[in-house]
Write a protein that holds these residues in place. Sequence first.
Motif, PDB file in Angstrom:
ATOM      1  N   GLY A  13       0.751  -1.233   0.271  1.00  0.00           N
ATOM      2  CA  GLY A  13       0.139   0.161  -0.295  1.00  0.00           C
ATOM      3  C   GLY A  13       0.732   0.878   0.323  1.00  0.00           C
ATOM      4  O   GLY A  13       0.615   2.116   0.477  1.00  0.00           O
ATOM      5  N   GLN A  14       1.913   1.135  -0.436  1.00  0.00           N
ATOM      6  CA  GLN A  14       2.844   2.007  -0.990  1.00  0.00           C
ATOM      7  C   GLN A  14       4.053   2.251  -1.648  1.00  0.00           C
ATOM      8  O   GLN A  14       3.875   0.528  -1.884  1.00  0.00           O
ATOM      9  CB  GLN A  14       3.940   3.117   0.981  1.00  0.00           C
ATOM     10  CG  GLN A  14       4.510   1.032   1.435  1.00  0.00           C
ATOM     11  CD  GLN A  14       4.825   1.808   2.661  1.00  0.00           C
ATOM     12  OE1 GLN A  14       5.323   2.607   3.067  1.00  0.00           O
ATOM     13  NE2 GLN A  14       4.870   0.925   4.023  1.00  0.00           N
ATOM     14  N   ASN A  15       4.803   3.297  -1.833  1.00  0.00           N
ATOM     15  CA  ASN A  15       6.009   3.066  -3.127  1.00  0.00           C
ATOM     16  C   ASN A  15       7.233   2.454  -1.937  1.00  0.00           C
ATOM     17  O   ASN A  15       6.930   2.547  -1.244  1.00  0.00           O
ATOM     18  CB  ASN A  15       6.131   4.810  -3.983  1.00  0.00           C
ATOM     19  CG  ASN A  15       5.354   4.534  -3.732  1.00  0.00           C
ATOM     20  OD1 ASN A  15       4.300   4.382  -4.838  1.00  0.00           O
ATOM     21  ND2 ASN A  15       5.196   6.310  -4.191  1.00  0.00           N
ATOM     22  N   ILE A  16       7.755   1.871  -3.367  1.00  0.00           N
ATOM     23  CA  ILE A  16       9.163   1.044  -2.526  1.00  0.00           C
ATOM     24  C   ILE A  16      10.181   1.968  -2.427  1.00  0.00           C
ATOM     25  O   ILE A  16      10.624   1.763  -1.065  1.00  0.00           O
ATOM     26  CB  ILE A  16       9.435   0.422  -4.146  1.00  0.00           C
ATOM     27  CG1 ILE A  16       9.129  -0.965  -4.343  1.00  0.00           C
ATOM     28  CG2 ILE A  16      11.076   0.298  -3.701  1.00  0.00           C
ATOM     29  CD1 ILE A  16       9.290  -2.346  -5.197  1.00  0.00           C
ATOM     30  N   GLU A  17       9.622   3.488  -2.502  1.00  0.00           N
ATOM     31  CA  GLU A  17      10.495   4.649  -2.321  1.00  0.00           C
ATOM     32  C   GLU A  17      10.575   4.940  -0.690  1.00  0.00           C
ATOM     33  O   GLU A  17      11.141   5.064   0.104  1.00  0.00           O
ATOM     34  CB  GLU A  17      10.547   5.439  -2.955  1.00  0.00           C
ATOM     35  CG  GLU A  17      11.400   5.145  -4.455  1.00  0.00           C
ATOM     36  CD  GLU A  17      10.741   4.440  -5.265  1.00  0.00           C
ATOM     37  OE1 GLU A  17      11.034   4.033  -6.041  1.00  0.00           O
ATOM     38  OE2 GLU A  17       9.267   4.409  -5.341  1.00  0.00           O
ATOM     39  N   GLU A  18       9.186   4.565  -0.731  1.00  0.00           N
ATOM     40  CA  GLU A  18       8.523   4.935   0.589  1.00  0.00           C
ATOM     41  C   GLU A  18       9.211   3.586   1.500  1.00  0.00           C
ATOM     42  O   GLU A  18       9.497   3.567   3.072  1.00  0.00           O
ATOM     43  CB  GLU A  18       7.495   4.793   1.038  1.00  0.00           C
ATOM     44  CG  GLU A  18       6.927   6.385   0.609  1.00  0.00           C
ATOM     45  CD  GLU A  18       5.724   6.628  -0.491  1.00  0.00           C
ATOM     46  OE1 GLU A  18       5.164   7.900  -0.144  1.00  0.00           O
ATOM     47  OE2 GLU A  18       4.701   5.436   0.246  1.00  0.00           O
ATOM     48  N   ALA A  19       8.714   3.010   1.418  1.00  0.00           N
ATOM     49  CA  ALA A  19       9.138   1.648   2.118  1.00  0.00           C
ATOM     50  C   ALA A  19      10.788   0.593   2.674  1.00  0.00           C
ATOM     51  O   ALA A  19      10.681   0.362   3.761  1.00  0.00           O
ATOM     52  CB  ALA A  19       8.587  -0.143   1.545  1.00  0.00           C
ATOM     53  N   PHE A  20      10.955   0.859   1.480  1.00  0.00           N
ATOM     54  CA  PHE A  20      12.702   1.064   1.892  1.00  0.00           C
ATOM     55  C   PHE A  20      13.788   1.917   1.479  1.00  0.00           C
ATOM     56  O   PHE A  20      13.268   2.972   0.525  1.00  0.00           O
ATOM     57  CB  PHE A  20      12.888  -0.437   0.513  1.00  0.00           C
ATOM     58  CG  PHE A  20      11.738  -1.845   0.843  1.00  0.00           C
ATOM     59  CD1 PHE A  20      11.935  -2.732   2.164  1.00  0.00           C
ATOM     60  CD2 PHE A  20      11.221  -1.644   0.410  1.00  0.00           C
ATOM     61  CE1 PHE A  20      11.112  -3.577   2.125  1.00  0.00           C
ATOM     62  CE2 PHE A  20      10.060  -2.718   0.467  1.00  0.00           C
ATOM     63  CZ  PHE A  20      10.694  -4.468   1.420  1.00  0.00           C
TER      64      PHE A  20
END
Length: 516
Positions: A115-122
């Motif tokens: 439920g979020q962009n990869i850049e936000e998660a990692f």
Amino acid sequence: MIRPKLLLRLIHINWVMMLHGLDEIVLKTHLFRPVRFLALLSPNYWLRKPSEPRGVRIRRTLEDLGPIYVKFGQALSTRKDLLPEDIADELVKLQDKVPPFPNEAARRIIEQQLGQNIEEAFAEFDPNPLASASVAQVHTATLNSGEKVIVKVLRPDIEQRIHSDVGLLYELAKLAERFWKDAKRLRALEVVAEFEKTILDELDLVKEASNASKIRRNFEGSEALYVPEIHWPLTREKVLVMERIHGIPVGEVEQLRAGGADFKLLAERGVEIFFTQVFRDNFFHADMHPGNIFVDLPAKYLAVDFGIVGTLSSSDQRYLAENFLAFFNRDYRRVAQMHIESGWVPSSTRVEEFESAIRSVCEPIFAKPLKDISFGLLLLRLFQTARRFDMVVQPQLVLLQKTLLNIEGLGRQLYPELDLWQTAKPFLENWFKERLGPKAKLKKIMDQFPEIAEQFPELPTLFFHALDSASKSKQQLEANNREIEQLRHQMESNHSSTLWVILASAAIISTAVLVQ
């Protein structure tokens, strides 16, 4: 009759096999030699690439057919003693080198699940997969906290392909039970059902994560096995985030040797881990092919991929332990008796005859290291014995048998001098002492004592109610007997109502039986 959808899948399987030239391998067998010339009529005969070795063709066929076939190839890859070397070397690539799916698809699945962009998660995410297998592929990443992790992503549309192939397996099992006399003894349908449950469990990565956490707790502080930690906040049904480990793949024997690995200790610890998981924990890693096992030098295992795990019922667990121990002690009569008592072979089987058959198969392999045992010949003779005595396959033990074969295959690669029997025997003897010895029974009584003590104040009342109930039952029975005697006198004096008397007597007798 096979449904049209499954028939199309069967046609597709044959097409893929022919496209990769596997029809040529089949036609070289003795059975099909007389009709080999028919292959010239097939367009695929002229489309295939003759320069490709047979091992490459087999591997690519399994890859094209999908996850179930890849898993079959993975299982075979651990048994280099049963396959030609060129085929075995190619099948090893199925452990973690299956062609990956596109990076864009992996990114889409991860972002949908989180439920979020990869850049936000990692903080960092490598779009190029580190490894790719039949059901999922793995990417490396760094959390925002700085921790290095791996991100496992399910293949897109994997469920549909698996359901299609499992459906085909069911149809083939039904046909086998209809036309092949051994199929019912082999319990083909039940084996497929067990396989379906196992393969579908792999499609839920939350379940896999919970399996990993449980085994990690079971081996907390162990010198033999380490299981990476799960990062739960970013784990979903189709995405699993786990601590990244660094080790040498267990199949890279030359690299292990160069690093100074203790092969004898590794082999012994592999056996120890297997028996500990099966008998101490009753929860075992059931997909222990070399692609899932790494080594932290000199002799510590690092395990990943816990999508397939196995458990046993208490009766199966104890029965197997007794069988193993009797086998290690060469007590073949006890092995034969337990097979009959459990219903694995018909009760009409003569113990002496079955004992003799088991001895003739097993005795030649004792006191030999793994390198001197022909497991191909052993398996062949075991199948012959099973068929001769109508031995019934136990579907719930299929995973255990597969895992044991994997462990034995690893032991053969790492330390062929391993004495499998003597390594396992002390473990089982200790397990029996801990679970079934006098101390274990005393401990069980002590554990149950608080529950029993709670019932002490109620025992006099319970005893009184039992006596009172028995007394009332006796009085009721005596009353019923008197009524029956009165009816008998009436029947003798009044022949015209005989039928009614008989019916009434039957009703009273039924009541008496129920009261008793």
